[in-house]
Each structure stands twice: as structure tokens, then as C-alpha cells.
Design a protein around this motif. Structure first.
Motif, mmCIF file in Angstrom:
data_model
loop_
_atom_site.group_PDB
_atom_site.id
_atom_site.type_symbol
_atom_site.label_atom_id
_atom_site.label_comp_id
_atom_site.label_asym_id
_atom_site.label_seq_id
_atom_site.Cartn_x
_atom_site.Cartn_y
_atom_site.Cartn_z
ATOM 1 N N GLY A 1 0.895 -1.252 0.148
ATOM 2 C CA GLY A 1 -0.029 -0.040 0.031
ATOM 3 C C GLY A 1 0.958 1.426 -0.003
ATOM 4 N N ALA A 2 1.943 1.036 0.548
ATOM 5 C CA ALA A 2 3.047 2.368 0.491
ATOM 6 C C ALA A 2 3.721 2.547 -0.833
ATOM 7 C CB ALA A 2 3.987 2.329 1.624
ATOM 8 N N TRP A 3 3.514 1.238 -1.730
ATOM 9 C CA TRP A 3 4.344 1.595 -2.830
ATOM 10 C C TRP A 3 3.694 2.705 -3.723
ATOM 11 C CZ3 TRP A 3 8.982 -0.328 -3.676
ATOM 12 C CH2 TRP A 3 9.532 -0.171 -4.844
ATOM 13 N N SER A 4 4.616 3.646 -4.561
ATOM 14 C CA SER A 4 4.081 4.584 -5.259
ATOM 15 C C SER A 4 4.840 4.487 -6.640
ATOM 16 C CB SER A 4 3.913 5.825 -4.813
ATOM 17 O OG SER A 4 5.381 6.437 -4.357
ATOM 18 N N GLY A 5 4.529 4.771 -7.988
ATOM 19 C CA GLY A 5 5.638 4.610 -8.968
ATOM 20 C C GLY A 5 5.687 3.222 -9.487
ATOM 21 N N PRO A 6 6.701 3.349 -10.560
ATOM 22 C CA PRO A 6 6.569 1.896 -11.298
ATOM 23 C C PRO A 6 7.606 0.928 -10.444
ATOM 24 C CG PRO A 6 7.755 3.610 -12.575
ATOM 25 C CD PRO A 6 6.892 4.218 -11.448
ATOM 26 N N LEU A 7 7.347 -0.339 -10.755
ATOM 27 C CA LEU A 7 8.482 -1.246 -10.342
ATOM 28 C C LEU A 7 8.724 -2.245 -11.294
ATOM 29 C CD1 LEU A 7 9.867 -2.692 -8.027
ATOM 30 C CD2 LEU A 7 7.632 -4.076 -7.392
ATOM 31 N N ASP A 8 9.921 -2.054 -12.006
ATOM 32 C CA ASP A 8 10.737 -2.900 -12.775
ATOM 33 C C ASP A 8 10.633 -4.383 -12.467
ATOM 34 O OD1 ASP A 8 11.272 -0.773 -14.753
ATOM 35 O OD2 ASP A 8 12.247 -0.302 -12.878
ATOM 36 N N LEU A 9 11.068 -4.852 -11.238
ATOM 37 C CA LEU A 9 11.195 -6.229 -11.017
ATOM 38 C C LEU A 9 11.000 -6.563 -9.594
ATOM 39 C CD1 LEU A 9 12.947 -8.822 -11.606
ATOM 40 C CD2 LEU A 9 15.077 -7.768 -10.886
ATOM 41 N N LEU A 10 10.164 -7.455 -9.251
ATOM 42 C CA LEU A 10 10.165 -8.089 -8.015
ATOM 43 C C LEU A 10 10.556 -9.324 -7.830
ATOM 44 C CD1 LEU A 10 8.323 -8.344 -5.390
ATOM 45 C CD2 LEU A 10 6.554 -9.113 -6.359
ATOM 46 N N VAL A 11 11.320 -9.622 -7.058
ATOM 47 C CA VAL A 11 12.016 -11.048 -6.736
ATOM 48 C C VAL A 11 11.798 -11.612 -5.334
ATOM 49 C CG1 VAL A 11 14.414 -12.236 -6.481
ATOM 50 C CG2 VAL A 11 14.210 -10.379 -7.732
ATOM 51 N N ASN A 12 10.957 -12.431 -5.487
ATOM 52 C CA ASN A 12 10.311 -13.186 -4.348
ATOM 53 C C ASN A 12 11.179 -14.196 -3.984
ATOM 54 O OD1 ASN A 12 7.619 -11.911 -4.488
ATOM 55 N ND2 ASN A 12 7.022 -13.256 -6.035
ATOM 56 N N ASN A 13 12.105 -13.689 -3.066
ATOM 57 C CA ASN A 13 13.243 -14.508 -2.509
ATOM 58 C C ASN A 13 13.140 -15.241 -1.258
ATOM 59 O OD1 ASN A 13 16.370 -15.237 -2.404
ATOM 60 N ND2 ASN A 13 16.103 -13.916 -0.734
ATOM 61 N N LEU B 1 -0.924 -7.580 -4.940
ATOM 62 C CA LEU B 1 -1.185 -6.193 -4.453
ATOM 63 C C LEU B 1 -0.177 -5.227 -5.253
ATOM 64 C CD1 LEU B 1 -1.376 -6.913 -0.852
ATOM 65 C CD2 LEU B 1 -3.151 -6.172 -2.216
ATOM 66 N N LEU B 2 1.028 -5.741 -5.589
ATOM 67 C CA LEU B 2 1.904 -4.805 -6.196
ATOM 68 C C LEU B 2 1.722 -4.943 -7.818
ATOM 69 C CD1 LEU B 2 5.560 -5.397 -4.546
ATOM 70 C CD2 LEU B 2 3.756 -3.457 -4.331
ATOM 71 N N LEU B 3 1.120 -5.876 -8.405
ATOM 72 C CA LEU B 3 0.963 -6.004 -10.054
ATOM 73 C C LEU B 3 0.482 -4.735 -10.602
ATOM 74 C CD1 LEU B 3 -0.332 -9.567 -10.721
ATOM 75 C CD2 LEU B 3 1.802 -8.586 -11.884
ATOM 76 N N PRO B 4 -0.353 -3.993 -10.131
ATOM 77 C CA PRO B 4 -0.577 -2.684 -10.894
ATOM 78 C C PRO B 4 0.594 -1.751 -11.227
ATOM 79 C CG PRO B 4 -2.054 -3.088 -9.094
ATOM 80 C CD PRO B 4 -1.349 -4.022 -9.017
ATOM 81 N N HIS B 5 1.687 -2.019 -10.412
ATOM 82 C CA HIS B 5 2.859 -1.090 -10.380
ATOM 83 C C HIS B 5 3.970 -1.699 -11.194
ATOM 84 C CE1 HIS B 5 1.400 1.813 -7.100
ATOM 85 N NE2 HIS B 5 1.106 0.455 -6.671
ATOM 86 N N ILE B 6 3.806 -3.275 -11.290
ATOM 87 C CA ILE B 6 4.887 -3.832 -11.880
ATOM 88 C C ILE B 6 4.912 -3.825 -13.418
ATOM 89 C CG2 ILE B 6 6.063 -6.311 -12.322
ATOM 90 C CD1 ILE B 6 5.050 -6.802 -9.612
ATOM 91 N N THR B 7 5.939 -3.405 -13.990
ATOM 92 C CA THR B 7 6.240 -3.085 -15.448
ATOM 93 C C THR B 7 7.089 -4.296 -16.215
ATOM 94 O OG1 THR B 7 8.125 -1.728 -15.132
ATOM 95 C CG2 THR B 7 5.765 -0.694 -15.182
ATOM 96 N N GLY B 8 7.816 -4.982 -15.504
ATOM 97 C CA GLY B 8 8.703 -5.877 -16.142
ATOM 98 C C GLY B 8 8.664 -7.336 -15.835
ATOM 99 N N ARG B 9 9.207 -7.702 -14.549
ATOM 100 C CA ARG B 9 9.117 -9.449 -14.513
ATOM 101 C C ARG B 9 9.145 -9.491 -12.836
ATOM 102 N NH1 ARG B 9 14.192 -11.764 -17.844
ATOM 103 N NH2 ARG B 9 13.869 -10.340 -19.763
ATOM 104 N N VAL B 10 8.434 -10.759 -12.710
ATOM 105 C CA VAL B 10 8.200 -11.294 -11.244
ATOM 106 C C VAL B 10 9.125 -12.381 -11.315
ATOM 107 C CG1 VAL B 10 6.871 -12.319 -9.336
ATOM 108 C CG2 VAL B 10 5.865 -10.366 -10.918
ATOM 109 N N VAL B 11 10.176 -12.647 -10.449
ATOM 110 C CA VAL B 11 11.169 -13.880 -10.233
ATOM 111 C C VAL B 11 10.584 -14.360 -9.006
ATOM 112 C CG1 VAL B 11 13.208 -14.649 -10.312
ATOM 113 C CG2 VAL B 11 12.637 -12.998 -11.859
ATOM 114 N N THR B 12 10.269 -15.646 -8.895
ATOM 115 C CA THR B 12 9.852 -16.525 -7.500
ATOM 116 C C THR B 12 10.845 -17.495 -7.576
ATOM 117 O OG1 THR B 12 7.630 -15.860 -7.689
ATOM 118 C CG2 THR B 12 8.187 -17.544 -6.459
#
Length: 292
Positions: free
Chosen positions: A82-94, A126-137
Motif C-alpha cells: 500500500g505504501a508503494w508508489s510509482g513503477p516497479l520494474d522487478l519483483l524478486v520473491n526470494n 497487490l504490487l502487480l498494478p505497479h509492476i512493469t517488467g518481471r516477477v521472479v519467484t
């Protein structure tokens, strides 16, 4: 012919990109964050213990910040997203836990499935509306011992077995990626989902194991594991930056820093019906759905 090696020095220029790495206060998460920042990305270390996260961030040469995220508490997941704002290119679920004694998350889920799968499931959606590139799990080779029991995902009726619980959660990571990629394609999104595994690498995950288990895993790491702990992060970095088909599963190319390679998941991890049913159950348990 010599085997081709691959290292973070070969990452593309990531200047101007933003990445979130969960569980970056140590182990493979810290190595991943360090490499991404070294390539120019602005990296958010999403960690449960901010003091540990800051200690790692202080030793990284690059743009970093620390965010508080407890994947075992959906309120914390919602607050972070909820605190995230702006684009997010990469989410690494590590982030992950391994072979811990039976316990429950803040929301009543079994610790492995709640932290390793359901926490990342909620965070990603929840972050997908901000993600522009990839999700790596990040999954594990031990996903092969996992079995998804949709009627008892939280080990309320089965006799609890820590490694089996871990294996179930890591299989869930792979099924999550399979269904996430399907949904992204169906919605026309340009975002791609990938999964990766480090092979056998020395991390802090074994600290919760009993003495015998830890000694066994330690011996296995010395015999067949990555020769340098940081090599375990290479498949994640490869999935995060290389030209790959959506849904690809990336593993190590060897023990000595060889170029990571695409692998075929087990039949259970490639079952689209099981992936769909696990997704539906995960939505019900977390109250978080795929953003339309």
C-alpha cells in the motif's frame, strides 16, 4: 570444450530500474540485491528485520533502501504494498524459511506455506498494478518432494513433517508462477513471470534445522553444492535480466558459476489444473485477487 561461466559482471545496465528483493537481509537475497544494485538498479531490500537489512544495505555499493516486510503477516504485506508508489520494474520473491518446527503465521497459516507461498502470492498481486517488467519467484530443487494437498494445505490433519511442508511450499512457488504467467498472457500484460532455483547452496535456511539434519545438509552442500555461496543467486539474476520466454524455470548450469539454464519442472509443477485450483484457494485464504 570449456563450460561458459556467467557472473553478475555480465548483467545488463539496470540504471533507472527499480527492484524489490524480499528476504535480502542475508544469504541469496543479499547477493541478489548486491548484484542488481551493482548493475545500476535502485534496490529495495524488503526484510522482516530492518536493522539486519540496513547492515546489508550499508555494505552494498549502489542505490538501496530498506522496507519492512513480514511475509508471515498479511497486514505487513498490505502495508508494504500500500505504501508503494510509482513503477516497479522487478519483483524478486526470494524470502523463505526451511524445515522449521510446526507453527502458525499471524494469520493462522502453516509457517512454510504461509511465508514461502501465501505471503508472496499476496505481495505479488497487490504490487502487480505497479509492476512493469518481471516477477521472479525463487523455488527449490526440493519442490520435487512436495505434494499439494488442497484439502489440508495448512497441515491441520496430516502428521507434520518439516521437509515435506517445505517441499509443498516450494512446489506451490512453481505452480504460482505457472498460473501467474497464464493470467498475465490472458490479460494482455507485458509483465512476465519466472521461477528459479539455486541448486544446493549454503544459506542461512538450515539454522532452524535439528543438528542431524543440519550436518546432513552441510555434507551434501560440500559434496554437490555450489562451490561459492554467491553462485546460488545466479539463476535468479539470470531470470531477472535475460531474454527468456515467460514462465521459464531457471536453474544453475553447474557448481562453479556456469551460465544458468532453463529446466523442465516436474509433472506436478507443470499441472495447469492444479495451478488454477491452488490459485483459487490462495485467493480465498489471503483475500487478495489478481488485479483485473
Amino acid at each position: 570444450m570449456a563450460t561458459e561461466t556467467w557472473s553478475p559482471a555480465q548483467l545488463p545496465d539496470l540504471y533507472g530500474r527499480t527492484a524489490v528483493v524480499t528476504g535480502a537481509s542475508g544469504g541469496l537475497g543479499a547477493d541478489t540485491a548486491r548484484a542488481l544494485a551493482g548493475a545500476g538498479a535502485s534496490v529495495v531490500l524488503a526484510v522482516r528485520d530492518p536493522a539486519k537489512g540496513r547492515a546489508v544495505a550499508d555494505r552494498i555499493d549502489g542505490a538501496t533502501e530498506v522496507g519492512v516486510l513480514d511475509l508471515g503477516d498479511l497486514a505487513s504485506v498490505r502495508a508494504f504494498a500500500g505504501a508503494w508508489s510509482g513503477p516497479l520494474d522487478l519483483l524478486v520473491n526470494n524470502a523463505g524459511i526451511m524445515a522449521v518446527p510446526k507453527g502458525r503465521t499471524a494469520d493462522g497459516f502453516e509457517l512454510h506455506i504461509g511465508t514461502n507461498h501465501l505471503g508472496h502470492f499476496a505481495l505479488t498481486n497487490l504490487l502487480l498494478p505497479h509492476i512493469t517488467g518481471r516477477v521472479v519467484t525463487v523455488s527449490s530443487g526440493l519442490a520435487r518432494i512436495g505434494r499439494i494437498d488442497l484439502a489440508d494445505l495448512n497441515w491441520e490433519r496430516r502428521g507434520y513433517r518439516p521437509m515435506r511442508a517445505y517441499g509443498q511450499s516450494k512446489l506451490a512457488n512453481l505452480l504460482f508462477t505457472l498460473e501467474l504467467q497464464r493470467r498475465l498472457e490472458a490479460s494482455g500484460s507485458a509483465v512476465r513471470a519466472f521461477s528459479a532455483h539455486p541448486g544446493v547452496a549454503a544459506t542461512g535456511l538450515t539454522r532452524s534445522m535439528g543438528r542431524v539434519q543440519s550436518l546432513f545438509v552441510g555434507l551434501g552442500t560440500r559434496l554437490v553444492g555450489q562451490r561459492e555461496p554467491a553462485y546460488g543467486a545466479l539463476p535468479t539474476l539470470y531470470a531477472a535480466t535475460q531474454d527468456l520466454p515467460g514462465g521459464a524455470y531457471i536453474g544453475p548450469g553447474g557448481r562453479g558459476g556456469e551460465r544458468p539454464r532453463e529446466e523442465q519442472p516436474t509433472p506436478a509443477a507443470a499441472d495447469p489444473d492444479l495451478a488454477h485450483r491452488l490459485w483459487d484457494l490462495s485467493e480465498k485464504l489471503t483475500g487478495v485477487v489478481f488485479p483485473e
